[in-house]
Write a protein that holds these residues in place. Structure first.
Motif, PDB file in Angstrom:
ATOM      1  N   ALA A 200       0.830  -1.203   0.000  1.00  0.00           N
ATOM      2  CA  ALA A 200       0.000   0.000   0.000  1.00  0.00           C
ATOM      3  C   ALA A 200       0.880   1.277   0.000  1.00  0.00           C
ATOM      4  CB  ALA A 200      -0.952  -0.014   1.203  1.00  0.00           C
ATOM      5  N   GLN A 201       1.959   1.253   0.823  1.00  0.00           N
ATOM      6  CA  GLN A 201       2.834   2.432   0.874  1.00  0.00           C
ATOM      7  C   GLN A 201       3.558   2.656  -0.477  1.00  0.00           C
ATOM      8  OE1 GLN A 201       2.904   4.517   3.367  1.00  0.00           O
ATOM      9  NE2 GLN A 201       4.462   5.850   2.356  1.00  0.00           N
ATOM     10  N   LEU A 202       3.944   1.540  -1.090  1.00  0.00           N
ATOM     11  CA  LEU A 202       4.595   1.673  -2.412  1.00  0.00           C
ATOM     12  C   LEU A 202       3.636   2.234  -3.441  1.00  0.00           C
ATOM     13  CD1 LEU A 202       6.794  -1.578  -2.566  1.00  0.00           C
ATOM     14  CD2 LEU A 202       7.573   0.787  -2.405  1.00  0.00           C
ATOM     15  N   ASP A 203       2.381   1.818  -3.330  1.00  0.00           N
ATOM     16  CA  ASP A 203       1.418   2.360  -4.290  1.00  0.00           C
ATOM     17  C   ASP A 203       1.253   3.873  -4.111  1.00  0.00           C
ATOM     18  OD1 ASP A 203       1.061  -0.131  -5.361  1.00  0.00           O
ATOM     19  OD2 ASP A 203      -0.690  -0.626  -4.093  1.00  0.00           O
ATOM     20  N   ARG A 204       1.238   4.316  -2.855  1.00  0.00           N
ATOM     21  CA  ARG A 204       1.100   5.759  -2.631  1.00  0.00           C
ATOM     22  C   ARG A 204       2.345   6.528  -3.144  1.00  0.00           C
ATOM     23  NH1 ARG A 204      -1.109   3.855   2.256  1.00  0.00           N
ATOM     24  NH2 ARG A 204       0.881   4.179   3.304  1.00  0.00           N
ATOM     25  N   LEU A 205       3.489   5.903  -2.884  1.00  0.00           N
ATOM     26  CA  LEU A 205       4.713   6.587  -3.375  1.00  0.00           C
ATOM     27  C   LEU A 205       4.768   6.633  -4.910  1.00  0.00           C
ATOM     28  CD1 LEU A 205       7.393   5.185  -0.876  1.00  0.00           C
ATOM     29  CD2 LEU A 205       6.437   7.512  -0.954  1.00  0.00           C
ATOM     30  N   ARG A 206       4.381   5.548  -5.528  1.00  0.00           N
ATOM     31  CA  ARG A 206       4.386   5.553  -7.007  1.00  0.00           C
ATOM     32  C   ARG A 206       3.378   6.567  -7.543  1.00  0.00           C
ATOM     33  NH1 ARG A 206       4.830  -0.235  -6.196  1.00  0.00           N
ATOM     34  NH2 ARG A 206       6.931  -0.933  -6.781  1.00  0.00           N
ATOM     35  N   GLU A 207       2.235   6.647  -6.884  1.00  0.00           N
ATOM     36  CA  GLU A 207       1.254   7.638  -7.325  1.00  0.00           C
ATOM     37  C   GLU A 207       1.807   9.063  -7.175  1.00  0.00           C
ATOM     38  OE1 GLU A 207      -3.381   8.886  -6.312  1.00  0.00           O
ATOM     39  OE2 GLU A 207      -2.376   7.297  -5.213  1.00  0.00           O
ATOM     40  N   LYS A 208       2.471   9.276  -6.073  1.00  0.00           N
ATOM     41  CA  LYS A 208       3.070  10.597  -5.876  1.00  0.00           C
ATOM     42  C   LYS A 208       4.151  10.887  -6.938  1.00  0.00           C
ATOM     43  CE  LYS A 208       5.090  13.419  -2.220  1.00  0.00           C
ATOM     44  NZ  LYS A 208       5.585  13.443  -0.827  1.00  0.00           N
ATOM     45  N   MET A 209       4.883   9.840  -7.226  1.00  0.00           N
ATOM     46  CA  MET A 209       5.926  10.003  -8.258  1.00  0.00           C
ATOM     47  C   MET A 209       5.299  10.293  -9.601  1.00  0.00           C
ATOM     48  SD  MET A 209       9.171  10.051  -8.618  1.00  0.00           S
ATOM     49  CE  MET A 209      10.391  10.004  -9.943  1.00  0.00           C
ATOM     50  N   THR A 210       4.181   9.590  -9.869  1.00  0.00           N
ATOM     51  CA  THR A 210       3.508   9.818 -11.148  1.00  0.00           C
ATOM     52  C   THR A 210       2.957  11.226 -11.223  1.00  0.00           C
ATOM     53  OG1 THR A 210       2.942   7.472 -11.266  1.00  0.00           O
ATOM     54  CG2 THR A 210       1.685   8.981 -12.645  1.00  0.00           C
ATOM     55  N   SER A 211       2.382  11.696 -10.178  1.00  0.00           N
ATOM     56  CA  SER A 211       1.873  13.065 -10.176  1.00  0.00           C
ATOM     57  C   SER A 211       2.992  14.105 -10.260  1.00  0.00           C
ATOM     58  CB  SER A 211       1.029  13.290  -8.900  1.00  0.00           C
ATOM     59  OG  SER A 211       1.843  13.142  -7.759  1.00  0.00           O
ATOM     60  N   ALA A 212       4.186  13.724  -9.799  1.00  0.00           N
ATOM     61  CA  ALA A 212       5.320  14.665  -9.853  1.00  0.00           C
ATOM     62  C   ALA A 212       5.929  14.780 -11.252  1.00  0.00           C
ATOM     63  CB  ALA A 212       6.391  14.240  -8.861  1.00  0.00           C
ATOM     64  N   THR A 213       5.775  13.718 -12.040  1.00  0.00           N
ATOM     65  CA  THR A 213       6.380  13.739 -13.393  1.00  0.00           C
ATOM     66  C   THR A 213       5.369  13.996 -14.488  1.00  0.00           C
ATOM     67  OG1 THR A 213       6.101  11.320 -13.491  1.00  0.00           O
ATOM     68  CG2 THR A 213       8.230  12.187 -12.700  1.00  0.00           C
ATOM     69  N   ALA A 214       4.108  14.069 -14.201  1.00  0.00           N
ATOM     70  CA  ALA A 214       3.083  14.293 -15.213  1.00  0.00           C
ATOM     71  C   ALA A 214       2.422  15.631 -14.953  1.00  0.00           C
ATOM     72  CB  ALA A 214       2.060  13.151 -15.178  1.00  0.00           C
ATOM     73  N   GLY A 215       2.001  16.295 -16.050  1.00  0.00           N
ATOM     74  CA  GLY A 215       1.321  17.580 -15.919  1.00  0.00           C
ATOM     75  C   GLY A 215       2.267  18.736 -16.155  1.00  0.00           C
ATOM     76  N   ASP A 216       1.632  19.930 -16.360  1.00  0.00           N
ATOM     77  CA  ASP A 216       2.425  21.131 -16.649  1.00  0.00           C
ATOM     78  C   ASP A 216       3.130  21.651 -15.413  1.00  0.00           C
ATOM     79  OD1 ASP A 216       1.558  20.971 -19.234  1.00  0.00           O
ATOM     80  OD2 ASP A 216      -0.119  22.375 -18.947  1.00  0.00           O
ATOM     81  N   ASN A 217       2.585  21.364 -14.280  1.00  0.00           N
ATOM     82  CA  ASN A 217       3.175  21.869 -13.053  1.00  0.00           C
ATOM     83  C   ASN A 217       3.784  20.762 -12.227  1.00  0.00           C
ATOM     84  OD1 ASN A 217       3.921  23.878 -11.304  1.00  0.00           O
ATOM     85  ND2 ASN A 217       1.985  23.864 -10.156  1.00  0.00           N
ATOM     86  N   SER A 218       4.206  19.703 -12.884  1.00  0.00           N
ATOM     87  CA  SER A 218       4.792  18.583 -12.170  1.00  0.00           C
ATOM     88  C   SER A 218       6.195  18.908 -11.733  1.00  0.00           C
ATOM     89  CB  SER A 218       4.778  17.337 -13.055  1.00  0.00           C
ATOM     90  OG  SER A 218       5.554  17.564 -14.219  1.00  0.00           O
ATOM     91  N   LEU A 219       6.639  18.053 -10.834  1.00  0.00           N
ATOM     92  CA  LEU A 219       8.019  18.249 -10.370  1.00  0.00           C
ATOM     93  C   LEU A 219       9.029  18.040 -11.495  1.00  0.00           C
ATOM     94  CD1 LEU A 219       7.839  16.451  -6.888  1.00  0.00           C
ATOM     95  CD2 LEU A 219       7.869  18.917  -7.358  1.00  0.00           C
ATOM     96  N   ALA A 220       8.719  17.114 -12.383  1.00  0.00           N
ATOM     97  CA  ALA A 220       9.652  16.875 -13.504  1.00  0.00           C
ATOM     98  C   ALA A 220       9.741  18.103 -14.416  1.00  0.00           C
ATOM     99  CB  ALA A 220       9.190  15.648 -14.300  1.00  0.00           C
ATOM    100  N   GLN A 221       8.577  18.721 -14.698  1.00  0.00           N
ATOM    101  CA  GLN A 221       8.591  19.915 -15.535  1.00  0.00           C
ATOM    102  C   GLN A 221       9.332  21.050 -14.843  1.00  0.00           C
ATOM    103  OE1 GLN A 221       7.468  20.023 -18.613  1.00  0.00           O
ATOM    104  NE2 GLN A 221       8.153  22.161 -18.853  1.00  0.00           N
ATOM    105  N   GLN A 222       9.097  21.126 -13.550  1.00  0.00           N
ATOM    106  CA  GLN A 222       9.829  22.148 -12.806  1.00  0.00           C
ATOM    107  C   GLN A 222      11.323  21.877 -12.812  1.00  0.00           C
ATOM    108  OE1 GLN A 222       8.088  22.368  -8.883  1.00  0.00           O
ATOM    109  NE2 GLN A 222       6.077  23.067  -9.642  1.00  0.00           N
TER     110      GLN A 222
END
Length: 562
Positions: free
Chosen positions: A453-475
């Motif tokens: 469950a914790q890995l799923d939350r971390l992966r989701e957070k990672m996915t949200s950080a690298t996807a989107g215009d305001n993601s962490l990856a874009q930043q």
């Protein structure tokens, strides 16, 4: 009884011979004098009444010898011909005698026989007869028949004996001149004629030399010695130096010279000092025209009162002499004026003009180089400042470092995955027992589920950080681009700073300095004109011109005559 005949040194004295046929009289002095080309002969005294006698036939005193074929007449004719041969008559006289004999109807066997026959008839073979002499009035005795010339009735055709010292006869040439003496006399006459011609040609040569060489040379020398205004020349020498080293931190910077590095500047300075611009500036500052237009300068070197700039420039080029030595890099200048102090003032003014020109030669180049380098440096500084401001703005807007946050999530995922593997191994080990402990199995299974469950939350957070215009990856990408722009701006700024330093160094190298090696000093004695040297030079010039003209005239004359 003696018979005297005078013809070319062959006078023969014959004794009366028996049975001698009448023979011709020898050629007398008049015939020898009338012969063309004959040399003058010395007079020989003879009686005034002596006339050449024609030998008359005389009785034979001796018996004719048996067996001889020649008659006395033939022997006498042969003797006369021998005596005529010894007279040394020319070929022209002999040909003339043959023509005269043919005109009178005679039939000579040779030229000498023609002379003998004409003398026998009393005709002078060496004297030409014209048409008027052939017309003789009736009843008059002609000289051809009598052998005498009536007074005022025509030329004498027979040899006449003239006494020396007779009235009207200053002296006649002698007939006893040998051919050798006559030849010697002709040679002497030819030599005298050659001498006369040589003296005449020498006189004409001296006249031409005087007209084309000596008189002009004398005029030039008189001008330089008595008329020409003394001129004073002030000499000076200067160099154009510059920093030739590479600069920088080298221990030999700015002191290493380069050969011929300043030749272009020296040539440019020399050209400026010899230009009309320098002349006009010198006239404006020192009165160049008024000095050479003054009355103390002679008429030939003087400048007219209202002279144009072109006339003044011609005088300027003659009196300002500048030379550049490329081997030493020295510029030598000589300024000539009618006054020594004026000459020094002119020289110092020209040195000031040259120094100003040297300073202006590289001024534009230095300013252009420094301006371009300064503009580049300022642009690089502005670009770096803009890049740095953009990076700081991104960092302020994001609040955290996107890259660091992404790295932290990745680290957590790696840690939980390791724990999950351990729990799964532990659960597998418990299940391998035949009668596993349910409590332990449930505890291990619960740990595995919580880790998943914790890995799923971390992966989701990672996915949200690298996807989107305001993601962490874009930043993170934006931050990396801003950092790259800042690094490039730093490199450009460093290059611009280096170029600025090089431009400053090059500008320092472009600076020129005029160094005076020999200061101008006013002379105490006049330098020009050099009367003797100029007179000798004028003589050589006039002599060369005359030689060229004479050779040309001789060649043209030879071409025309040939």
């Amino acid at each position: 009884m003696q018979t005297t005949g005078s013809a070319g040194g062959a006078a023969a004295v014959r004794a009366p011979q028996p049975d001698a046929a009448p023979g011709p009289a020898p050629l007398g002095p008049s015939a020898a004098a009338a012969a063309p080309g004959a040399a003058p002969q010395r007079p020989r005294p003879a009686p005034a009444s002596e006339q050449p006698a024609i030998r008359a036939p005389q009785p034979t005193t001796t018996a004719t010898r048996a067996g001889e074929v020649s008659s006395p007449g033939e022997v006498s004719g042969e003797q006369d011909i021998d005596s005529i041969r010894r007279e040394g008559l020319t070929g022209r006289q002999l040909r003339l005698a043959r023509r005269v004999a043919q005109k009178h109807g005679l039939a000579p066997t040779s030229d000498f026989d023609a002379v003998r026959l004409l003398r026998a008839k009393g005709i002078d073979p060496s004297q030409r007869a014209n048409m008027l002499e052939l017309v003789v009035p009736q009843g008059e005795n002609t000289p051809a028949t009598t052998g005498e010339a009536p007074a005022g009735k025509g030329p004498v055709q027979l040899p006449q004996t003239m006494p020396i010292g007779a009235p009207g006869v200053p002296g006649l040439p002698s007939s006893d001149v040998s051919p050798a003496e006559r030849r010697q006399a002709e040679i002497m006459e030819i030599q005298r004629d050659i001498s006369r011609r040589r003296r005449k040609k020498l006189g004409l040569l001296l006249v031409r030399l005087a007209f084309f060489v000596f008189i002009p040379t004398f005029a030039v020398g008189y001008y330089f010695y008595n008329i020409a205004t003394p001129m004073y020349a002030t000499t000076s020498q200067f160099l154009i130096i510059q920093s030739e080293g590479g600069g920088g931190t080298s221990p030999f910077g700015n002191i290493l010279p380069t050969q011929f590095a300043n030749s272009a500047d020296s040539i440019a300075t020399q050209a400026y000092l010899q230009s009309k611009d320098a002349m006009l500036r010198l006239d404006e500052d020192r009165g160049f025209k008024s000095h050479f237009a003054s009355e103390e300068v002679d008429a030939i070197q003087r400048l007219e009162a209202n002279a144009t700039n072109e006339d003044a420039y011609d005088i300027y080029k003659k009196n300002v002499k500048i030379g550049y030595d490329p081997t030493e890099g020295v510029i030598r200048m000589e300024v000539i004026a009618a006054n020594p102090q004026v000459s020094e003032d002119f020289s110092r003014s020209l040195l000031d003009y040259a120094e100003e020109r040297v300073n202006d030669l590289s001024k534009q180049k230095r300013e252009d180089g420094m301006r371009d380098a300064r503009n580049g440096f300022e642009t690089a500084q502005a670009n770096r400042r803009a890049a740095q401001e953009a990076l700081i703005t991104l960092q302020v807007e994001n609040g955290v470092d996107p890259e660091a946050q992404i790295a932290s999530i990745r680290g957590q995922i790696s840690t939980y995955e390791g724990l999950l593997i351990e729990k799964e191994l532990e659960l597998a080990a418990l299940l391998d027992n035949a009668r596993p402990n349910r409590a332990k199995v449930d505890g291990a299974q619960g740990d595995v589920d919580r880790l998943n469950a914790q890995l799923d939350r971390l992966r989701e957070k990672m996915t949200s950080a690298t996807a989107g215009d305001n993601s962490l990856a874009q930043q993170a990408v934006t931050m990396q681009l801003a950092q790259a722009d800042l690094a490039a701006a730093d490199m450009v700024l460093q290059s611009a700073q280096t170029a600025m330093e090089q431009a400053r160094t090059e500008a320092g190298r472009q600076v020129r300095y005029l160094t005076i090696a020999v200061e101008p000093v006013a002379p105490q004695e006049p330098t020009y004109p050099k009367a003797f040297e100029n007179t000798i030079l004028a003589f050589l010039v006039f002599a060369g011109i005359y030689l060229m003209l004479s050779l040309t005239a001789s060649i043209l004359r030879e071409q025309v005559t040939s």
